[in-house]
Design a protein around this motif. Structure first.
Motif, short mmCIF file in Angstrom:
data_model
loop_
_atom_site.label_atom_id
_atom_site.label_comp_id
_atom_site.label_asym_id
_atom_site.label_seq_id
_atom_site.Cartn_x
_atom_site.Cartn_y
_atom_site.Cartn_z
N THR A 146 0.84 -1.21 0.00
CA THR A 146 0.00 0.00 0.00
C THR A 146 0.87 1.25 0.00
O THR A 146 1.80 1.38 0.81
N ARG A 147 0.55 2.17 -0.88
CA ARG A 147 1.25 3.46 -0.95
C ARG A 147 0.51 4.42 -0.03
O ARG A 147 -0.61 4.86 -0.31
N CYS A 148 1.13 4.76 1.08
CA CYS A 148 0.45 5.46 2.16
C CYS A 148 -0.12 6.81 1.73
O CYS A 148 -1.17 7.23 2.23
N ALA A 149 0.55 7.50 0.84
CA ALA A 149 0.12 8.85 0.45
C ALA A 149 -1.28 8.85 -0.14
O ALA A 149 -2.00 9.85 -0.04
N GLN A 150 -1.69 7.73 -0.76
CA GLN A 150 -3.02 7.66 -1.38
C GLN A 150 -3.95 6.68 -0.65
O GLN A 150 -5.05 6.43 -1.14
N ASP A 151 -3.52 6.16 0.47
CA ASP A 151 -4.34 5.21 1.22
C ASP A 151 -5.40 5.96 2.01
O ASP A 151 -5.08 6.74 2.91
N PRO A 152 -6.70 5.74 1.74
CA PRO A 152 -7.74 6.47 2.46
C PRO A 152 -7.80 6.12 3.95
O PRO A 152 -8.40 6.86 4.73
N LEU A 153 -7.15 5.03 4.36
CA LEU A 153 -7.17 4.63 5.77
C LEU A 153 -5.93 5.09 6.52
O LEU A 153 -5.84 4.91 7.74
N TYR A 154 -4.98 5.73 5.82
CA TYR A 154 -3.70 6.03 6.45
C TYR A 154 -3.73 7.30 7.27
O TYR A 154 -4.25 8.33 6.85
N ASP A 155 -3.15 7.20 8.47
CA ASP A 155 -2.94 8.34 9.36
C ASP A 155 -1.46 8.31 9.71
O ASP A 155 -0.97 7.30 10.24
N PRO A 156 -0.70 9.38 9.43
CA PRO A 156 0.76 9.34 9.61
C PRO A 156 1.23 9.40 11.05
O PRO A 156 2.43 9.25 11.30
N SER A 157 0.37 9.60 12.02
CA SER A 157 0.82 9.70 13.40
C SER A 157 1.38 8.34 13.85
O SER A 157 0.89 7.29 13.43
N PRO A 158 2.41 8.35 14.70
CA PRO A 158 3.00 7.08 15.16
C PRO A 158 1.99 6.15 15.82
O PRO A 158 2.03 4.93 15.59
N THR A 159 1.09 6.70 16.62
CA THR A 159 0.10 5.84 17.27
C THR A 159 -0.82 5.18 16.27
O THR A 159 -1.14 3.99 16.38
N ALA A 160 -1.24 5.93 15.26
CA ALA A 160 -2.12 5.37 14.23
C ALA A 160 -1.40 4.29 13.44
O ALA A 160 -2.00 3.26 13.09
N GLU A 161 -0.11 4.49 13.14
CA GLU A 161 0.65 3.45 12.45
C GLU A 161 0.76 2.20 13.32
O GLU A 161 0.62 1.07 12.83
N ASP A 162 0.99 2.38 14.62
CA ASP A 162 1.05 1.23 15.53
C ASP A 162 -0.27 0.46 15.51
O ASP A 162 -0.29 -0.78 15.43
N LEU A 163 -1.38 1.18 15.61
CA LEU A 163 -2.69 0.53 15.60
C LEU A 163 -2.94 -0.19 14.28
O LEU A 163 -3.54 -1.27 14.24
N THR A 164 -2.47 0.40 13.19
CA THR A 164 -2.64 -0.22 11.88
C THR A 164 -1.92 -1.56 11.81
O THR A 164 -2.49 -2.56 11.36
N MET A 165 -0.68 -1.61 12.27
CA MET A 165 0.08 -2.85 12.23
C MET A 165 -0.53 -3.93 13.11
O MET A 165 -0.49 -5.12 12.79
N LEU A 166 -1.12 -3.52 14.23
CA LEU A 166 -1.64 -4.49 15.18
C LEU A 166 -3.05 -4.96 14.86
O LEU A 166 -3.40 -6.12 15.09
N TYR A 167 -3.88 -4.06 14.32
CA TYR A 167 -5.29 -4.41 14.11
C TYR A 167 -5.66 -4.68 12.64
O TYR A 167 -6.55 -5.49 12.38
N ARG A 168 -5.01 -3.98 11.72
CA ARG A 168 -5.50 -4.06 10.34
C ARG A 168 -5.50 -5.48 9.77
O ARG A 168 -6.50 -5.88 9.16
N PRO A 169 -4.45 -6.28 9.93
CA PRO A 169 -4.49 -7.64 9.36
C PRO A 169 -5.58 -8.50 9.97
O PRO A 169 -6.28 -9.26 9.28
N LEU A 170 -5.74 -8.41 11.31
CA LEU A 170 -6.72 -9.23 12.00
C LEU A 170 -8.13 -8.70 11.80
O LEU A 170 -9.09 -9.47 11.65
N PHE A 171 -8.24 -7.38 11.81
CA PHE A 171 -9.56 -6.77 11.72
C PHE A 171 -10.26 -7.14 10.42
O PHE A 171 -11.46 -7.40 10.39
N TRP A 172 -9.50 -7.18 9.31
CA TRP A 172 -10.16 -7.47 8.03
C TRP A 172 -10.62 -8.91 7.94
O TRP A 172 -11.62 -9.21 7.27
N THR A 173 -9.92 -9.82 8.58
CA THR A 173 -10.43 -11.20 8.65
C THR A 173 -11.77 -11.22 9.36
O THR A 173 -12.74 -11.83 8.90
N SER A 174 -11.84 -10.53 10.51
CA SER A 174 -13.10 -10.47 11.26
C SER A 174 -14.17 -9.71 10.48
O SER A 174 -15.35 -10.11 10.46
#
Length: 415
Positions: A146-174
């Protein structure tokens, strides 16, 4: 430049697959045409990655075939594997005309300092893809960078990136499992859902999505019950995402007393055959309650040392005989997503995901998950060995990096 990559022995090699090995190799100075070299800034590590490792050689999943392992003393592609991770990185070199140095990207990376990836001709402003013709076509979501600059779900803040790595793969399965159950009115739209391994992110995200749909529709259409271990019971109840939660040890009596009349769907996230047999037994003695199907959504109870390489070869909609009806059906997210792409436009799917992700980012802060950042090869290796010894508590989340050793990276934060 020196590259570092985290790898593990293959179970088939006869070595202990729970060992963590940091392999050193040189970063190529010249890269082939249509390739990118990216620096992997950091990546998430959770029970999901333990499952990837356990299924690294499994016939259907083949997680060890996503990334090459460097040849080094005592290490080869025949004896060791690389467990994929979800992470963020920055492109530092590119020989593809449509992909540029300096781009921030997110994807299914190797746990490494640097990663060389081939880029397929299929490049758009949102993403590019890694060609992996040796893997089935339904693995395409894992091949997307994913190219972050055009990703509608991307937030550049460190906390948002952390949440993305931890939840995004699992969340989409659910998310897609809940979408499947709801949009297909599966098994007549059973109103009661029982979920094992209820403290895992895959399980409680599914519970969250079911309750969220109930809330948005202004109804209590579906009731959700969680099953978890005694040590995780308090955390699971604090989530406030289940209508009720029982521990495995007391569920033999408590669950039977609390099973409501009607049809039930059992979602198995634990992957524990003995537990699944007990759940079936519960419903046999409850004449007014019927278990209409068992759906496998995960394998949180497996480890690299307890699973045979060929013991997990299944696909979406298949049924594995268990000796008792109903049989266990296996949900595989990429296969259902391929069906939905035939039913819905890309823009409709994008909007669905954006709305769901925005709600999750707003709501997940109340769940009491703590983030632990670990930087540097020795620290990452030690953190992995700690997980092997002690396991993963459901309230703990990890973000690792093999680049540098900073004070910030060694911190713990409340998400």
């Amino acid at each position: 430049m020196e590259n570092l990559i985290l790898c593990h022995p293959r179970a088939s090699s006869g070595q202990d697959p729970s060992q963590a090995i940091i392999v050193k190799c040189e970063v190529p100075q010249t890269i082939p045409n249509d390739h990118v070299l990216l620096e992997v800034d950091r990546f998430g590590f959770s029970a999901n990655n333990v499952t990837y490792q356990a299924l690294g050689e499994a016939t259907h999943f083949r997680y060890f075939e996503f990334h090459h392992i460097p040849e080094a003393e005592g290490v080869s592609s025949k004896t060791h594997g690389v467990t994929p991770v979800w992470g963020f990185g920055t492109i530092i070199k590119s020989t593809h005309p449509k992909v540029h140095p300096g781009e921030r990207v997110y994807g299914y990376f190797a746990p490494a300092r640097y990663l060389l990836l081939q880029v397929s001709p299929d490049v758009n402003k949102y993403a590019f893809f890694v060609p992996r013709p040796h893997l089935p076509p339904d693995r395409r979501p894992y091949n997307q960078i994913t190219r972050c600059a055009q990703d509608p779900l991307y937030d550049p803040s460190p906390t948002a990136e952390d949440l993305t790595m931890l939840y995004r793969p699992l969340f989409w399965t659910s998310f897609w499992c809940e979408d499947w159950l709801n949009s297909s009115n599966y098994k007549g739209g059973s109103a009661q859902i029982l979920i094992s391994s209820a403290s895992s992110k895959t399980a409680f995200c599914l519970a969250y999505l079911i309750r969220k749909r109930n809330s948005l529709q202004g109804s209590s259409t579906r009731r959700v019950i969680g099953l978890t271990s005694t040590k995780n019971l308090a955390f699971t109840k604090r989530l406030a995402l289940y209508d009720d939660v029982f521990d495995y040890e007391s569920s033999d009596t408590s669950l039977v007393r609390n099973l409501a009349q009607g049809h039930w769907i059992y979602v198995d996230v634990a992957g524990n055959d003995a537990l699944n047999a007990r759940v079936r037994d519960h419903f046999r003695v409850c004449g007014d309650s019927e278990l209409v199907t068992c759906i496998s959504l995960g394998l949180t109870n497996v480890s690299a040392s307890t699973i045979e390489p060929s013991s997990a070869s299944w696909g979406f909609g298949s049924e594995a005989p268990q000796g008792d009806d109903p049989k266990l059906e296996h949900f595989f997210m990429p296969e259902w997503l391929a069906i939905r792409k035939q039913q819905l436009s890309v823009s409709a799917i994008t909007q669905m995901q954006k709305e769901a992700w925005t709600r999750l980012m707003s709501d997940c802060g109340t769940w009491g998950v703590s983030l632990r950042r670990v930087c540097g090869p020795d620290q990452v290796k030690a953190a992995y060995e700690e997980i092997v010894r002690c396991g993963l508590a459901p309230e703990d989340a990890f973000v690792w990096s093999l680049c540098g050793e900073t004070e910030e990276c060694g911190s713990t934060a409340k998400l």
